[in-house]
Design an enzyme around this catalytic site. Structure first.
Site, PDB file in Angstrom:
ATOM      1  N   CYS A  79     -10.764  37.012  12.996  1.00 21.69           N
ATOM      2  CA  CYS A  79     -11.811  35.988  13.054  1.00 21.69           C
ATOM      3  C   CYS A  79     -11.188  34.627  12.724  1.00 21.69           C
ATOM      4  CB  CYS A  79     -12.920  36.295  12.054  1.00 21.69           C
ATOM      5  SG  CYS A  79     -13.599  37.952  12.203  1.00 21.69           S
ATOM      6  N   ASP A  86     -11.600  32.843  10.069  1.00 18.86           N
ATOM      7  CA  ASP A  86     -11.234  32.672   8.662  1.00 18.86           C
ATOM      8  C   ASP A  86     -10.984  33.992   7.928  1.00 18.86           C
ATOM      9  OD1 ASP A  86     -12.273  29.905   9.093  1.00 18.86           O
ATOM     10  OD2 ASP A  86     -14.162  31.014   9.135  1.00 18.86           O
ATOM     11  N   TYR A 129     -15.850  41.040  15.632  1.00 15.17           N
ATOM     12  CA  TYR A 129     -16.511  40.524  16.836  1.00 15.17           C
ATOM     13  C   TYR A 129     -16.151  41.352  18.065  1.00 15.17           C
ATOM     14  CZ  TYR A 129     -17.447  36.185  14.246  1.00 15.17           C
ATOM     15  OH  TYR A 129     -17.878  35.248  13.347  1.00 15.17           O
ATOM     16  N   LYS A 131      11.144  19.290  12.897  1.00 21.08           N
ATOM     17  CA  LYS A 131       9.924  18.930  13.639  1.00 21.08           C
ATOM     18  C   LYS A 131       8.804  19.940  13.353  1.00 21.08           C
ATOM     19  CE  LYS A 131      11.687  21.481  17.632  1.00 21.08           C
ATOM     20  NZ  LYS A 131      12.353  21.372  18.950  1.00 21.08           N
ATOM     21  N   ARG A 143      13.765  18.453  31.638  1.00 19.38           N
ATOM     22  CA  ARG A 143      12.721  17.992  30.725  1.00 19.38           C
ATOM     23  C   ARG A 143      12.845  16.471  30.622  1.00 19.38           C
ATOM     24  NH1 ARG A 143      11.941  21.156  25.094  1.00 19.38           N
ATOM     25  NH2 ARG A 143      13.734  19.943  24.415  1.00 19.38           N
ATOM     26  N   HIS A 177      20.584  19.880  26.130  1.00 17.15           N
ATOM     27  CA  HIS A 177      19.833  20.975  25.510  1.00 17.15           C
ATOM     28  C   HIS A 177      19.829  22.164  26.466  1.00 17.15           C
ATOM     29  CE1 HIS A 177      17.162  22.610  22.519  1.00 17.15           C
ATOM     30  NE2 HIS A 177      16.125  22.706  23.327  1.00 17.15           N
ATOM     31  N   ARG A 186      22.395  21.700  16.253  1.00 21.23           N
ATOM     32  CA  ARG A 186      21.024  21.310  15.899  1.00 21.23           C
ATOM     33  C   ARG A 186      20.146  22.530  15.627  1.00 21.23           C
ATOM     34  NH1 ARG A 186      21.567  18.596  21.046  1.00 21.23           N
ATOM     35  NH2 ARG A 186      19.986  20.080  21.778  1.00 21.23           N
TER      36      ARG A 186
HETATM   37  C1  LIG Z   1      13.560  22.187  18.755  1.00 21.13           C
HETATM   38  C2  LIG Z   1      14.887  21.718  19.139  1.00 21.13           C
HETATM   39  C3  LIG Z   1      16.050  22.238  18.513  1.00 21.13           C
HETATM   40  C4  LIG Z   1      16.018  23.391  17.533  1.00 21.13           C
HETATM   41  O1  LIG Z   1      15.829  24.615  18.221  1.00 21.13           O
HETATM   42  P1  LIG Z   1      15.814  26.030  17.442  1.00 21.13           P
HETATM   43  O2  LIG Z   1      15.662  27.032  18.510  1.00 21.13           O
HETATM   44  O3  LIG Z   1      14.639  26.014  16.543  1.00 21.13           O
HETATM   45  O4  LIG Z   1      17.099  26.119  16.698  1.00 21.13           O
HETATM   46  C5  LIG Z   1      17.261  21.636  18.837  1.00 21.13           C
HETATM   47  N1  LIG Z   1      17.335  20.639  19.743  1.00 21.13           N
HETATM   48  C6  LIG Z   1      16.247  20.158  20.396  1.00 21.13           C
HETATM   49  C7  LIG Z   1      16.395  19.052  21.383  1.00 21.13           C
HETATM   50  C8  LIG Z   1      14.996  20.684  20.116  1.00 21.13           C
HETATM   51  O5  LIG Z   1      13.918  20.215  20.771  1.00 21.13           O
END
Ligand SMILES: *Cc1c(COP(=O)(O)O)cnc(C)c1O
Length: 382
Positions: A321, A323, A274, A47, A145, A174, A230
């Site tokens: 800044c 850029d 700045y 992602k 969530r 998760h 994951r």
């Molecule tokens: C982003 C995400 C992951 C990966 O997490 P990391 O900390 O980058 O390994 C796994 N599962 C879900 C549902 C996520 O949203």
């Protein structure tokens, strides 16, 4: 020549700033994680533009290396992957709206069913399109969530057992908090998940994948590997926090580089950038580097981060800044126009890590990586 002509866009290839991604290292990291979790499967999380490494190239590399499946946050990311030749399963983690469901089914994207009513919508869409939907049921074990609460998961399971147009290919949760110093919250969540799974395990009429662990979880709690893990961050060679590097060995796949475009000597007392947040304590040599918060090099790093020039770490002075940013080489520092500048990476035994930058500004390593935006060309090696 029109402004949108490709030749204008191609001039970005000549930008002195770019991110080098080593696909060989990415594959090596996948193999390290695979060896650590075997025989569990691996879903590579790509992602947010592959955590800044580029969505398509990263995904194609991981598919070629034999990863089992891919995970993304949004349906748009999944469709982009299908259109670039990804054929392995892709799961979208995010919550869904009914009008997106046709896209899931048409592009054969695995959908997260986070409630009984969402599963009903998935069923109705699959039936109408005369296709089968692939579904992962989402159980909330403490993140609050999305997902059905672990204590009322049976309702979702019963709906899944009645489903006629969907294949339940996974059940997942998760972690809200994985802390190597105190794993209590994660362990309670894992327990809740295993407990909540039992009802479905006794009734399911086919195999399905149970998964809960992202990078930190898979490293901290072996029992969390279940059927699949994951990892996102760790695949890219970045650790979720201190203490993890001794568990699985991975290497950073991304190097962020630029080049010096201006050199000057400033007088003692001169205010820099700045708002004059930094004043030269003595006559000193500064260089200007063409990258800024408009590229996703965070402004919060002002007066905190360092870069590597000619094998030496030198601090950013004044605010970053949009850029450009300024670096203090010191009164006798050496630097010339065109010199390479490493903003993330290693050179001559010096190192600026994503973890270090995150630590300087109290954020996660994830945010440092995903902030690097499309203005920075990606160059692939390996
Ligand atoms: C982003 C995400 C992951 C990966 O997490 P990391 O900390 O980058 O390994 C796994 N599962 C879900 C549902 C996520 O949203």
């Amino acid at each position: 020549m029109s402004l949108t002509s490709p030749s204008i866009l191609n001039t970005f290839d000549h930008r002195p700033t770019h991110a080098e991604v080593d696909l060989g290292i990415l594959k090596g990291n996948l193999n390290s994680i695979r060896a650590f979790v075997s025989p569990s499967k691996v879903m590579a999380v790509v992602k947010a533009n592959g955590y800044g490494h580029g969505l398509e190239r990263t995904a194609l590399c991981l598919q070629e290396a034999g990863v089992d499946s891919l995970g993304v946050a949004y349906i748009e990311e999944a469709i982009a992957l299908r259109q670039s030749g990804i054929t392995i399963p892709i799961l979208v983690f995010g919550g869904l709206l009914q009008d997106q469901l046709e896209l899931y089914v048409k592009h054969d994207i695995d959908v997260t069913a986070s409630s009984v009513s969402k599963l009903g919508q998935i069923e109705a869409t699959a039936e109408r399109l005369k296709r089968r939907a692939r579904v992962h049921l989402k159980i909330d074990t403490g993140l609050e969530r999305i997902g059905v609460h672990y204590y009322s998961a049976d309702k979702l399971y019963d709906a899944a057992l009645r489903a006629r147009h969907s294949d339940v290919v996974g059940v997942y949760s998760h972690f809200a908090d994985v802390n190597l110093g105190d794993l209590k919250i994660a362990e309670v969540q894992l327990e809740r998940f295993l407990e909540a799974l039992r009802y479905y395990e006794e009734r399911a009429n086919g195999p399905f994948l149970r998964h809960i662990a992202s990078s930190s979880g898979l490293m901290a709690i072996k029992a969390s590997h279940l059927d699949m893990v994951r990892p996102g961050l760790s695949l890219y060679g970045v650790y979720p926090g201190p203490g993890y590097s001794s568990i699985v060995s991975v290497k950073p796949a991304l190097t962020l580089k630029s080049h010096v475009v201006y050199f000057k000597v400033v007088k003692q007392g001169a205010g820099v950038s700045y708002g004059h947040t930094w004043f030269a304590p003595e006559d000193t040599r500064l260089v200007t580097v063409p990258i800024g918060y408009g590229d996703g090099y965070l402004r919060a790093l002002s007066n905190k981060a360092s870069v590597i020039i000619r094998g030496k770490k030198s601090p950013i002075v004044g605010v970053v800044c949009m850029d450009q940013l300024m670096v203090n080489l010191g009164p006798n520092g050496v630097g010339y126009n065109g010199d390479e500048v490493i903003l993330i990476g290693e050179s001559d035994g010096e190192r600026v890590s994503v973890e270090e930058l995150a630590g300087l500004i109290g954020t996660t390593p994830h945010e440092i990586l995903v902030s690097l935006n499309q203005r920075i060309p990606r160059v692939y090696r390996g």
